[in-house]
Scaffold this motif. Structure first.
Motif, PDB file in Angstrom:
ATOM      1  N   LEU A 129       6.974  -5.056  44.423  1.00 39.95           N
ATOM      2  CA  LEU A 129       6.937  -6.515  44.448  1.00 39.95           C
ATOM      3  C   LEU A 129       7.694  -7.109  45.637  1.00 39.95           C
TER       4      LEU A 129
ATOM      5  N   ARG B 293     -11.216 -10.392  47.015  1.00 35.00           N
ATOM      6  CA  ARG B 293     -11.605 -10.599  45.625  1.00 35.00           C
ATOM      7  C   ARG B 293     -10.319 -10.721  44.817  1.00 35.00           C
TER       8      ARG B 293
ATOM      9  N   ARG C 194      10.823 -14.774  36.347  1.00 27.90           N
ATOM     10  CA  ARG C 194       9.375 -14.812  36.573  1.00 27.90           C
ATOM     11  C   ARG C 194       8.952 -16.107  37.265  1.00 27.90           C
TER      12      ARG C 194
ATOM     13  N   VAL D 290     -11.158  -4.798  39.042  1.00 30.92           N
ATOM     14  CA  VAL D 290     -11.241  -5.938  39.964  1.00 30.92           C
ATOM     15  C   VAL D 290     -12.603  -5.950  40.643  1.00 30.92           C
TER      16      VAL D 290
ATOM     17  N   SER E 145      -9.128 -11.407  41.177  1.00 33.23           N
ATOM     18  CA  SER E 145      -9.652 -11.557  39.831  1.00 33.23           C
ATOM     19  C   SER E 145      -8.728 -12.432  38.984  1.00 33.23           C
TER      20      SER E 145
ATOM     21  N   LYS F  87     -13.675  -7.892  36.545  1.00 37.94           N
ATOM     22  CA  LYS F  87     -12.971  -8.017  35.266  1.00 37.94           C
ATOM     23  C   LYS F  87     -11.472  -8.185  35.492  1.00 37.94           C
TER      24      LYS F  87
ATOM     25  N   ASP G 275       7.953  -2.041  39.333  1.00 38.96           N
ATOM     26  CA  ASP G 275       8.436  -2.482  40.635  1.00 38.96           C
ATOM     27  C   ASP G 275       8.877  -1.320  41.519  1.00 38.96           C
TER      28      ASP G 275
ATOM     29  N   HIS H  41      11.246 -11.321  38.959  1.00 35.39           N
ATOM     30  CA  HIS H  41      11.219 -10.314  37.910  1.00 35.39           C
ATOM     31  C   HIS H  41      11.406 -10.924  36.533  1.00 35.39           C
ATOM     32  N   GLU H  42      11.139 -10.103  35.510  1.00 36.03           N
ATOM     33  CA  GLU H  42      11.361 -10.575  34.147  1.00 36.03           C
ATOM     34  C   GLU H  42      12.844 -10.571  33.814  1.00 36.03           C
TER      35      GLU H  42
ATOM     36  N   THR I 157     -10.700  -5.677  47.472  1.00 33.92           N
ATOM     37  CA  THR I 157      -9.504  -6.022  46.700  1.00 33.92           C
ATOM     38  C   THR I 157      -8.349  -6.361  47.639  1.00 33.92           C
TER      39      THR I 157
ATOM     40  N   ASN J 146      -8.179  -1.163  40.082  1.00 29.44           N
ATOM     41  CA  ASN J 146      -8.984  -1.371  41.277  1.00 29.44           C
ATOM     42  C   ASN J 146     -10.468  -1.456  40.902  1.00 29.44           C
TER      43      ASN J 146
ATOM     44  N   LYS K  55       1.501 -10.365  28.226  1.00 32.20           N
ATOM     45  CA  LYS K  55       0.086 -10.079  28.490  1.00 32.20           C
ATOM     46  C   LYS K  55      -0.083  -8.561  28.546  1.00 32.20           C
TER      47      LYS K  55
ATOM     48  N   ASN L 105      -2.362 -17.808  33.667  1.00 31.48           N
ATOM     49  CA  ASN L 105      -1.552 -16.833  32.927  1.00 31.48           C
ATOM     50  C   ASN L 105      -1.060 -15.747  33.872  1.00 31.48           C
ATOM     51  N   LEU L 106      -0.358 -14.752  33.337  1.00 31.41           N
ATOM     52  CA  LEU L 106       0.201 -13.697  34.174  1.00 31.41           C
ATOM     53  C   LEU L 106      -0.934 -13.044  34.962  1.00 31.41           C
ATOM     54  N   ASN L 107      -0.881 -13.132  36.284  1.00 29.98           N
ATOM     55  CA  ASN L 107      -1.971 -12.622  37.104  1.00 29.98           C
ATOM     56  C   ASN L 107      -1.415 -11.909  38.340  1.00 29.98           C
ATOM     57  N   PRO L 108      -1.052 -10.630  38.172  1.00 26.52           N
ATOM     58  CA  PRO L 108      -0.441  -9.903  39.289  1.00 26.52           C
ATOM     59  C   PRO L 108      -1.351  -9.811  40.518  1.00 26.52           C
ATOM     60  N   GLU L 109      -2.654  -9.835  40.343  1.00 25.49           N
ATOM     61  CA  GLU L 109      -3.558  -9.784  41.499  1.00 25.49           C
ATOM     62  C   GLU L 109      -3.408 -11.034  42.364  1.00 25.49           C
TER      63      GLU L 109
ATOM     64  N   VAL M 164       4.165 -16.789  34.538  1.00 27.55           N
ATOM     65  CA  VAL M 164       3.555 -16.587  33.217  1.00 27.55           C
ATOM     66  C   VAL M 164       2.506 -17.661  32.928  1.00 27.55           C
TER      67      VAL M 164
ATOM     68  N   PRO N  12      -7.838  -7.158  35.487  1.00 30.59           N
ATOM     69  CA  PRO N  12      -7.131  -5.873  35.445  1.00 30.59           C
ATOM     70  C   PRO N  12      -6.054  -5.850  34.357  1.00 30.59           C
TER      71      PRO N  12
END
Lengths: 263, 644
Positions: free
Chosen positions: B243, B543, B190, A53, B545, A57, A65, B67-68, B499, A50, A119, B550-554, B212, A59
């Motif tokens: 998720l 916001r 994924r 972000v 980020s 930057k 899950d 999921h993976e 966020t 948090n 990653k 690429n992998l970006n969970p946000e 990914v 995270p």
């Protein structure tokens, strides 16, 4: 409202950062303050993220899950221990009351050739799915089944099979092993299905194919240290590997005697 | 707008409908099945069982999960058990009784024919799972054992300790992986569905985002199946996995699939209470615990003694007092409301006073610690890990939390939505549980849909109409990709100050306060207004980020929360339109003298199915039209639900 009384911790984190599978990774340091002892380890990382972000930057990426210790998503090694210091506990169920203020904590992904980093702390464990696909099932189509009580299974046999079937496929066993072996994972499945009468017809074929796939996927041989079982959040017994070896030997001999018909 | 809701319930006697319909349905011959591709989104119980079974029949199946690994789907976390009308206990169970209990448990807001089919199929599910090697609990003689769940007076719940969902999912997952090996199932992990593609009125494919690489990929098929679970995470705090989301359903909704009874939410009575700002989710303690645990609060307000020191005479075992015949096994909606009433009366316990006790003292005395361990060992461990307390020594503290959503995409008897070719299974459809789901019925429904319903009805659809050949280069896929890309770019471009989680928590707070356990008209009107405002703020100040490549969970979270911000409004609208209380939907204006739900069968004995009709260009206001499907009860008499 933790029963032990809530306090807060200040910690020094050293976290593995790697932008993509090809990139060179490195450790980054983060000072974290005011973490509740009632927070889980992942909730502590949420606090860090948090902040990152808000600072603009990237995270820390990590798989997670259910956060109830059953989906098997978390895949981080904490101070050298897959899932951290508490026995029989996944990272998501590890709570910060297990740490002290001022602690330094190193966090890195599960390391194994067969689990490439995607990653940061997220890795690719599809090799486990491949192993299951090669034999970790009973070949029974929907509609084929006889009445569920048609074949009695002794209570202790069912319970033993359940203990093996409790594996969550997280890969901590692999990360803990100096040889990155998946023998505990494979052993758990071979025990689960091999113990039950329903799994019996494919008993030999299953173990031979799963062992072959494990080897092809780049997992090593058993290191005989038992580190896998100690790291296992479901405390799958090391004896499953002994059983796997004996099942493998039995199937190999039988296969030889029947000119390879079971493999 | 004229959306037609045809439930396609077959004629004939209730008991004969499904078997007669199975005969009447069109078949696809075995050689032709391999020419047909079916897309399945989601790999929980419904998605994995459907993928495996359709592949066994010979269809080409393409399966997708976020999921993976497909084994991580949230069905894995289901604890207590699965119902089936086996009557192995010789205690008077039958298909009819399971059917009856389920219709009654759902407060008479589900279709009789669907529920009967579910009960009829239930024994086959247990047979199938045992044949796969699911290690259910057994008796010394080797036969299967059962326990009781809420809303039933028979023992019909099969279980594997407190990990039944895990064991059933692994069974379905393994069956599916066998088909992956046989190249009948093409598995894509994924991947998140970001658009449904509809061509000439038929669902013909999906666009997914590769989580990914960020790339958008198109996949075409003859039919699309969504098995993407429920939307409880709209509340931010729920027992759902982090998720779990509504995005696949919501994309389909905005392409024309009606959303059925969105306000029907299950608040589960026994969850570990909220403990502070750090918290990211709530954890369920299985309903099965109410077989052996007794719910109570102190009789006296402000009683600060440790629970062990409060004598029985000064405890209010409120479920046993109010519902003497069902006691601690009252259904979930009822048990939750009773806990809320105690807390509202100022009798709550623990530091926050927003909790009640679930006490095992008497059972431990009766069967010993070992007996309790055998049944619930992992649940007691989990409680201890989360709270730092030992539930063998002092009672658990529990409180209701959002757990399951009975609402979902509207489907007919074939499990097909209002978009031809789009089928919806498991928790994602509005289905069979009416206004309240009974414990251990979700696993039953997910597997019934996947193993034994869709494999038949998908053939009937494919054989029943002309499905022209198309591929993923069709213009409709290009357009869908472009619109998905536009949404992603827009999210990344805002670069605001709050966020995604900040917004999600705010939405969750509105939902819990106004669209939660108790609802009323002014509160719901306020919620609709506040959610609209929050949605505007989100698109101006979020916001997100990182990047798209690429992998970006946000970014994943942001897209999901954007959809929750629309769904939340629809849930409030549905709750506002339903001027009655039923099951988990409790409107404070409509209650009996003793605070039970007061149904209005004259005006609301129907399914509400909402059609999305677009957005006002000037204001961004969302529009929906409410349609209804009347529910008729030929066999079960509509009655006031009583568990007293």
């Amino acid at each position: 409202m933790g029963g032990t009384g809530t306090t807060t911790l200040n910690l020094k984190l050293k976290v593995w950062r790697q932008n993509n599978p090809q990139a060179e990774g490195h450790f980054e340091d983060y000072d974290v303050e005011g973490i509740s002892t009632d927070a889980s380890f992942l909730e502590m990382l949420d606090v860090v993220n948090n902040r990152l972000v808000k600072e603009g930057k990237d995270p820390i990426a990590f798989d997670h899950d259910c956060r109830e210790g059953i989906c098997g998503s978390c895949s981080m090694t904490i101070n050298g221990n897959p899932h951290g210091p508490q026995r029989g506990t996944t990272t998501c169920q590890l709570h910060m009351r297990k740490f002290k203020t001022g602690d330094s904590i190193t966090v890195e992904p599960f390391r194994a050739k067969a689990f490439p980093v995607i990653k940061d702390l997220a890795v690719n464990r599809s090799a486990f799915d491949k192993i299951i696909a090669s034999g970790g099932y009973v070949s029974v189509n929907a509609g084929n089944a006889p009445d569920a009580n048609a074949r009695p299974v002794p209570k202790d046999v069912a319970a033993n099979a359940f203990m093996a079937a409790a594996c969550i496929g997280c890969g901590a066993c692999v990360a803990a092993c100096t040889n990155s072996s998946a023998m505990l994972f494979v052993g758990a499945k071979v025990s689960h299905l091999g113990l039950l009468p329903q799994g019996d017809p494919e008993r030999e074929r299953r173990v031979l194919n799963m062992m072959q796939t494990m080897e092809d996927a780049g997992f090593g041989n058993c290191s005989n240290t038992g580190a896998c079982s100690l790291a296992c959040p479901k405390e799958i017994s090391f004896e499953r590997i002994a059983n796997l070896n004996s099942e493998f030997l039995r199937a190999t001999v039988k296969n030889r005697n029947t000119s390879g018909s079971v493999g | 707008m004229s959306m037609k809701l045809d439930s396609k319930i077959p004629g004939g006697e209730l008991e004969d409908k499904w078997s007669k319909y199975k005969f009447d349905m069109k078949l696809v011959n075995p050689a032709n099945k391999r020419k047909h591709t079916v897309i399945v989104v989601g790999t929980g119980l419904a998605g994995a069982s459907a993928s495996a079974t359709m592949a066994e029949l010979g269809y080409k199946v393409k399966t997708f999960c976020i999921h993976e690994s497909p084994r991580r789907a949230h069905s894995i976390a289901a604890q207590g058990g699965i119902n089936a009308a086996k009557n192995y206990q010789n205690d008077g169970d039958s298909v009819y009784r399971l059917f009856y209990d389920t219709v009654k448990g759902g407060d008479f807001r589900a279709r009789e024919a669907n529920v009967y089919r579910l009960a009829e199929i239930s024994p086959n599910i247990i047979d199938q799972c045992v044949a796969q090697g699911v290690p259910f609990a057994r008796e010394y003689g080797g036969t299967l054992t059962n326990r009781s769940f809420g809303g039933a007076q028979v023992s019909r719940t099969f279980y594997a300790r407190g990990q039944t969902g895990q064991q059933l999912l692994i069974g379905a997952y393994q069956s599916m992986m066998r088909q992956v090996e046989l190249k009948q199932v093409e598995l894509h992990t994924r991947r998140e569905m970001v658009e449904l593609v509809v061509i000439d009125g038929q669902a013909r494919g999906i666009v997914v985002r590769n989580l990914v690489t960020g790339e958008l990929e198109s996949h075409a098929a003859d039919a699309v199946i969504l098995a993407t679970g429920g939307y409880g995470n709209v509340f931010y705090f729920s027992t759902n996995a982090k998720l779990s989301n509504v995005t696949a359903s919501w994309r389909a909704h905005k392409k024309g699939a009606a959303f059925g009874n969105p306000c029907f939410t299950q608040i589960h009575p026994t969850c570990i209470p909220y403990s502070g700002d750090h918290q990211s989710k709530l954890t369920l303690m299985s309903e099965s615990l109410r077989n052996d645990g007794r719910c109570w609060v102190p009789k006296k307000k402000g009683d600060t003694r440790p629970p062990e020191q409060i004598p029985d005479a000064e405890r209010d075992y409120y479920l046993e007092r109010v519902y003497p015949s069902f006691g601690n096994l009252a259904p979930r909606d009822i048990a939750s409301r009773q806990a809320k009433y105690r807390v509202d009366e100022g009798l709550g316990v623990g530091p926050s006073k927003v909790a009640v006790y679930l006490d095992f003292r008497d059972s431990i005395q009766r069967v010993g610690k070992k007996g309790i361990e055998e049944k619930y060992d992992n649940l007691f461990d989990m409680y201890a890990k989360i709270t730092g307390e030992d539930p063998y020594k002092s009672p658990m503290r529990i409180y209701p939390a959002v757990h399951y959503t009975m609402g979902g995409l509207w489907v007919d008897y074939n499990l097909m939505s209002t978009i031809p070719g789009l089928h919806v299974l498991g928790e994602a459809n509005f289905s069979d549980h009416g206004a309240n789901r009974l414990g251990a019925s979700a696993l039953m429904q997910g597997l019934a849909d996947g193993y034994f319903v869709i494999p038949y009805t998908i053939g009937n659809y494919i054989a029943g109409q002309k499905i022209p050949a198309i591929d993923a280069n069709h213009d409709a896929f290009k357009a869908a990709k472009a619109s998905a890309q536009e949404r992603i770019d827009k999210l990344l471009k805002v670069k605001g100050s709050q966020t995604v989680d900040d917004f999600h928590r705010k939405l969750g707070n509105i939902m819990w306060e106004q669209v939660g356990m108790a609802r009323n008209k002014p509160g719901l009107e306020g919620a609709i207004r506040d959610i609209g405002t929050l949605r505007d703020q989100f698109w101006n100040d979020v916001r997100v980020s990182g990047e798209n490549n690429n992998l970006n969970p946000e970014l994943e979270k942001a897209a999901r929360v954007a959809d929750f911000l629309e769904l939340g409004e629809l849930m409030a609208r549905d709750a506002l339109a339903r001027d009655e209380s039923c099951g988990g939907h409790f409107r404070e204006e409509f209650q009996t003298a003793d605070n039970e739900a007061l149904r209005d069968d004259k005006n609301f004995c129907h399914v509400a199915a909402w059609e999305y009709t677009g957005e006002a260009a000037a204001t961004g206001k969302k529009n929906w039209q409410r349609h209804t499907e009347a529910l008729t009860f030929d066999r079960v008499q509509l009655a006031t639900r009583s568990y007293k």
